[in-house]
Design an enzyme around this catalytic site. Structure first.
Site, PDB file in Angstrom:
ATOM      1  N   ARG A 121      -3.825  22.184  19.952  1.00 50.47           N
ATOM      2  CA  ARG A 121      -4.707  23.280  19.532  1.00 50.47           C
ATOM      3  C   ARG A 121      -5.783  23.557  20.581  1.00 50.47           C
ATOM      4  O   ARG A 121      -6.393  24.588  20.585  1.00 50.47           O
ATOM      5  CB  ARG A 121      -5.371  22.918  18.197  1.00 50.47           C
ATOM      6  CG  ARG A 121      -4.392  23.076  17.052  1.00 50.47           C
ATOM      7  CD  ARG A 121      -4.990  22.663  15.753  1.00 50.47           C
ATOM      8  NE  ARG A 121      -4.923  21.206  15.595  1.00 50.47           N
ATOM      9  CZ  ARG A 121      -4.935  20.596  14.427  1.00 50.47           C
ATOM     10  NH1 ARG A 121      -5.023  21.290  13.331  1.00 50.47           N
ATOM     11  NH2 ARG A 121      -4.854  19.289  14.341  1.00 50.47           N
ATOM     12  N   LYS A 148       7.041   8.973   9.444  1.00 48.63           N
ATOM     13  CA  LYS A 148       6.592   8.680   8.094  1.00 48.63           C
ATOM     14  C   LYS A 148       5.099   8.994   8.012  1.00 48.63           C
ATOM     15  O   LYS A 148       4.467   9.043   9.075  1.00 48.63           O
ATOM     16  CB  LYS A 148       6.877   7.226   7.716  1.00 48.63           C
ATOM     17  CG  LYS A 148       6.459   6.207   8.750  1.00 48.63           C
ATOM     18  CD  LYS A 148       5.407   5.211   8.390  1.00 48.63           C
ATOM     19  CE  LYS A 148       4.053   5.599   8.084  1.00 48.63           C
ATOM     20  NZ  LYS A 148       2.961   4.788   8.526  1.00 48.63           N
ATOM     21  N   HIS A 190       9.286   3.016  12.463  1.00 52.09           N
ATOM     22  CA  HIS A 190       9.408   2.296  13.739  1.00 52.09           C
ATOM     23  C   HIS A 190       9.680   0.800  13.554  1.00 52.09           C
ATOM     24  O   HIS A 190      10.100   0.133  14.476  1.00 52.09           O
ATOM     25  CB  HIS A 190       8.205   2.553  14.651  1.00 52.09           C
ATOM     26  CG  HIS A 190       6.941   1.855  14.247  1.00 52.09           C
ATOM     27  ND1 HIS A 190       6.111   2.323  13.278  1.00 52.09           N
ATOM     28  CD2 HIS A 190       6.365   0.721  14.691  1.00 52.09           C
ATOM     29  CE1 HIS A 190       5.078   1.513  13.141  1.00 52.09           C
ATOM     30  NE2 HIS A 190       5.202   0.527  13.992  1.00 52.09           N
ATOM     31  N   LYS A 242      12.186  -2.508  15.729  1.00 51.80           N
ATOM     32  CA  LYS A 242      11.631  -3.713  16.365  1.00 51.80           C
ATOM     33  C   LYS A 242      12.762  -4.715  16.589  1.00 51.80           C
ATOM     34  O   LYS A 242      13.559  -4.961  15.675  1.00 51.80           O
ATOM     35  CB  LYS A 242      10.541  -4.330  15.477  1.00 51.80           C
ATOM     36  CG  LYS A 242       9.249  -3.517  15.464  1.00 51.80           C
ATOM     37  CD  LYS A 242       8.160  -4.253  14.705  1.00 51.80           C
ATOM     38  CE  LYS A 242       6.929  -3.367  14.497  1.00 51.80           C
ATOM     39  NZ  LYS A 242       6.125  -3.151  15.685  1.00 51.80           N
ATOM     40  N   GLU A 261      -2.867  -7.221   9.095  1.00 56.07           N
ATOM     41  CA  GLU A 261      -3.405  -6.666  10.341  1.00 56.07           C
ATOM     42  C   GLU A 261      -4.859  -7.083  10.491  1.00 56.07           C
ATOM     43  O   GLU A 261      -5.599  -7.153   9.498  1.00 56.07           O
ATOM     44  CB  GLU A 261      -3.317  -5.142  10.314  1.00 56.07           C
ATOM     45  CG  GLU A 261      -1.902  -4.629  10.253  1.00 56.07           C
ATOM     46  CD  GLU A 261      -1.860  -3.124  10.352  1.00 56.07           C
ATOM     47  OE1 GLU A 261      -1.651  -2.615  11.452  1.00 56.07           O
ATOM     48  OE2 GLU A 261      -2.068  -2.457   9.319  1.00 56.07           O
ATOM     49  N   ASP A 314       1.157   3.885   3.405  1.00 50.11           N
ATOM     50  CA  ASP A 314       1.106   3.786   4.863  1.00 50.11           C
ATOM     51  C   ASP A 314       2.133   2.779   5.398  1.00 50.11           C
ATOM     52  O   ASP A 314       2.825   3.055   6.368  1.00 50.11           O
ATOM     53  CB  ASP A 314      -0.315   3.376   5.284  1.00 50.11           C
ATOM     54  CG  ASP A 314      -0.504   3.414   6.800  1.00 50.11           C
ATOM     55  OD1 ASP A 314       0.030   4.331   7.440  1.00 50.11           O
ATOM     56  OD2 ASP A 314      -1.182   2.516   7.347  1.00 50.11           O
ATOM     57  N   HIS A 343       7.580   0.388   6.003  1.00 50.87           N
ATOM     58  CA  HIS A 343       7.810  -0.813   6.819  1.00 50.87           C
ATOM     59  C   HIS A 343       8.176  -2.042   5.972  1.00 50.87           C
ATOM     60  O   HIS A 343       9.101  -2.780   6.274  1.00 50.87           O
ATOM     61  CB  HIS A 343       6.581  -1.161   7.662  1.00 50.87           C
ATOM     62  CG  HIS A 343       6.068  -0.022   8.493  1.00 50.87           C
ATOM     63  ND1 HIS A 343       6.878   0.997   8.933  1.00 50.87           N
ATOM     64  CD2 HIS A 343       4.826   0.264   8.982  1.00 50.87           C
ATOM     65  CE1 HIS A 343       6.153   1.856   9.650  1.00 50.87           C
ATOM     66  NE2 HIS A 343       4.916   1.436   9.682  1.00 50.87           N
TER      67      HIS A 343
END
Ligand code: BG6
Length: 487
Positions: A59, A167, A197, A201, A235, A254, A259
């Site tokens: 943008r 996602k 993703h 892995k 995390e 999320d 995942h």
């Protein structure tokens, strides 16, 4: 099936046809963190076609030089990871189109830019579109891409057109269905690459290889021998400036719906009839489809949600936000193999350390059945006696098995020891690809095995949506940053 190689990338099969990579949201967080470093990694490994062009859609307005400098400075690469010269040559392939994602003029200009690259190269090239934007923008972008006929591959079959979708794929069952319907209207299934993703892995792909290439574990992969499975994605990071995106999503959507359930599918699935794309995806989807729905009545018993202290003081987060940064679910799978085996699915941000791993606990003859069932009601003495197989997904990828040996001395007392395999020790391989490198590579060669299928996505939403519908009714536990576990 006997030990057989799982499909491997064949460097000889790499695409040499010219390819134009169009990235919507090229100056955004995902592109800077994951996509562009991966593209650069492939470039340096000489895994991109000689003729490739990246057209970024943004943008903002820049000069060509400012644009490249902005990409350069925002791209997450470690100092010294790549040679400056390589980065410079890589960026020489970049140009951009400025515009608003919902403005049809942008797409007319994009089509002209693409055509001028094709004209320069003297052929109709491959086109790969990547949506690196919030999901709320998907519909507008997809409709406009199709409105400008950019979804149509070269008429003479000389080049393909594919689309990479990130996602979260929808927000619940209904929105996922309507996004799928829209995609199905505008693209053929072979053109659609739905990214989770985690599936790309190395350490996740290794779950299948390990399970089906080692005859000693598969016969034990059954409720008769397995006591419980614990899948953790912890995390250390907080929402890290992604507050505005994250607050509308929360941990369950999320990382849970995608995942964590991708990991569950790989642990729980039956052996596919073959290792071809469709057979593997079909078994992953079947495992997800067998998840036992959590009812409103059982929700408080099986589901916990939490938020780290200080979350609602992060930039972009409303002070009264009750978005979860942590969840834990005790899931069950309806199948003869897994009946009554709890699968604990757990994820949180702002934990003491980053740790993604899957622990498979085996029943122990010295433990009374049922003693090791409950999550925090575990009898610690019982757990200490169990063999545990751990898939360490990251960091420090590897596999370990806890087993018991006799303690030297007069008695027959035993003590636990570990059999360990660490990727870092033995498998540092020149062909190893990071998750996004692998995804881009596979999208280039048209291999969809490491992408989520519609059936997997719909099955995971069918499990998660009823939980989300009652989400507000669950109390929100506030936890301190830096915890190791949540009671
Ligand atoms: C993303 C989530 O999909 O996965 C992030 O949006 C999360 O919130 C990330 O941090 C974790 O991925 P990885 O590869 O860093 O473990």
């Amino acid at each position: 099936m006997n030990a057989q190689p799982i499909q491997q990338a064949d460097p000889e099969s790499l695409p040499l046809q010219p390819t134009i990579f169009v990235i919507f949201g090229i100056t955004g967080d995902l592109a800077s963190r994951k996509l562009l470093p991966a593209l650069l990694g492939l470039y340096v490994k000489k895994q991109l076609p000689k003729r490739f062009a990246v057209i970024g859609i943004t943008r903002r307005t820049f000069t060509r030089e400012e644009f490249r400098e902005s990409i350069r400075s925002h791209m997450h690469v470690r100092p010294g990871q790549f040679k400056e010269e390589d980065i410079k040559h890589f960026l020489d392939h970049f140009s951009y189109e400025q515009g608003m994602f919902d403005d049809s003029v942008l797409y007319t200009n994009l089509a002209k830019s693409i055509k001028s690259v094709d004209d320069r190269w003297g052929q109709c090239s491959n086109k790969l579109f990547h949506l690196s934007v919030p999901p709320t923008l998907y519909e507008g972008i997809l409709t406009n891409v199709a409105g400008s006929s950019l979804n149509i591959p070269c008429a003479d079959g000389s080049g393909w057109t594919r689309i990479l979708i990130e996602k979260p794929f929808g927000n619940d069952t209904k929105t996922a269905q309507s996004l799928d319907k829209l995609l199905g209207k505008l693209f053929d299934e072979e053109q659609i690459f739905r990214i989770d993703h985690y599936l790309a892995k190395e350490s996740l792909q290794n779950i299948l290889a390990f399970r089906f290439a080692n005859a000693m574990f598969e016969p034990l992969w059954h409720r008769q021998y397995i006591d419980k499975v614990h899948i953790k994605l912890f995390e250390k990071v907080t929402v890290e400036g992604r507050g505005q995106f994250y607050d509308g999503v929360g941990a369950l959507k999320d990382v849970g719906q995608n995942h964590i359930l991708a990991m569950l599918a790989l642990i729980a699935m039956d052996e596919p009839k073959s290792f071809d794309v469709n057979a593997i995806r079909r078994e992953r989807a079947r495992a997800l489809d067998r998840l036992v729905p959590i009812s409103a009545r059982t929700l408080p018993k099986f589901v916990t949600k939490g938020q780290y202290e200080g979350y609602n003081r992060e930039p972009g987060i409303p002070a009264d936000s009750d978005t979860e940064t942590y969840f834990r679910i005790e899931a069950r799978i309806k199948s003869p193999r897994w009946k009554n085996v709890p699968f604990y699915l757990e994820s949180g941000k702002a934990f003491a350390e980053a740790k993604t791993e899957i622990d498979v606990y085996f029943k122990s003859s010295s433990c009374k059945p049922g003693n090791a069932k409950a999550f925090h009601g575990d009898d610690p003495k019982c757990i200490e006696k169990q063999n545990v197989l751990t898939f360490r997904i990251q960091p420090d990828e590897g596999i370990k098995v806890r087993f018991f040996v006799k303690t030297p001395g007069y008695s027959l007392a035993t003590e636990p020891k570990m059999l360990k395999f660490r990727y870092a020790d033995t498998l540092a391989h020149p062909d190893a690809l990071g998750d996004y490198e692998r995804l881009i590579h596979d999208a280039f060669i048209g291999d969809q095995s490491l992408f989520a299928s519609t059936d997997e996505i719909m099955a995971s939403w069918r499990y998660v949506t009823p939980i989300l519908e009652k989400w507000e009714e669950l109390p929100l536990k506030i936890y301190k940053k830096g915890v190791n576990e949540i009671e």
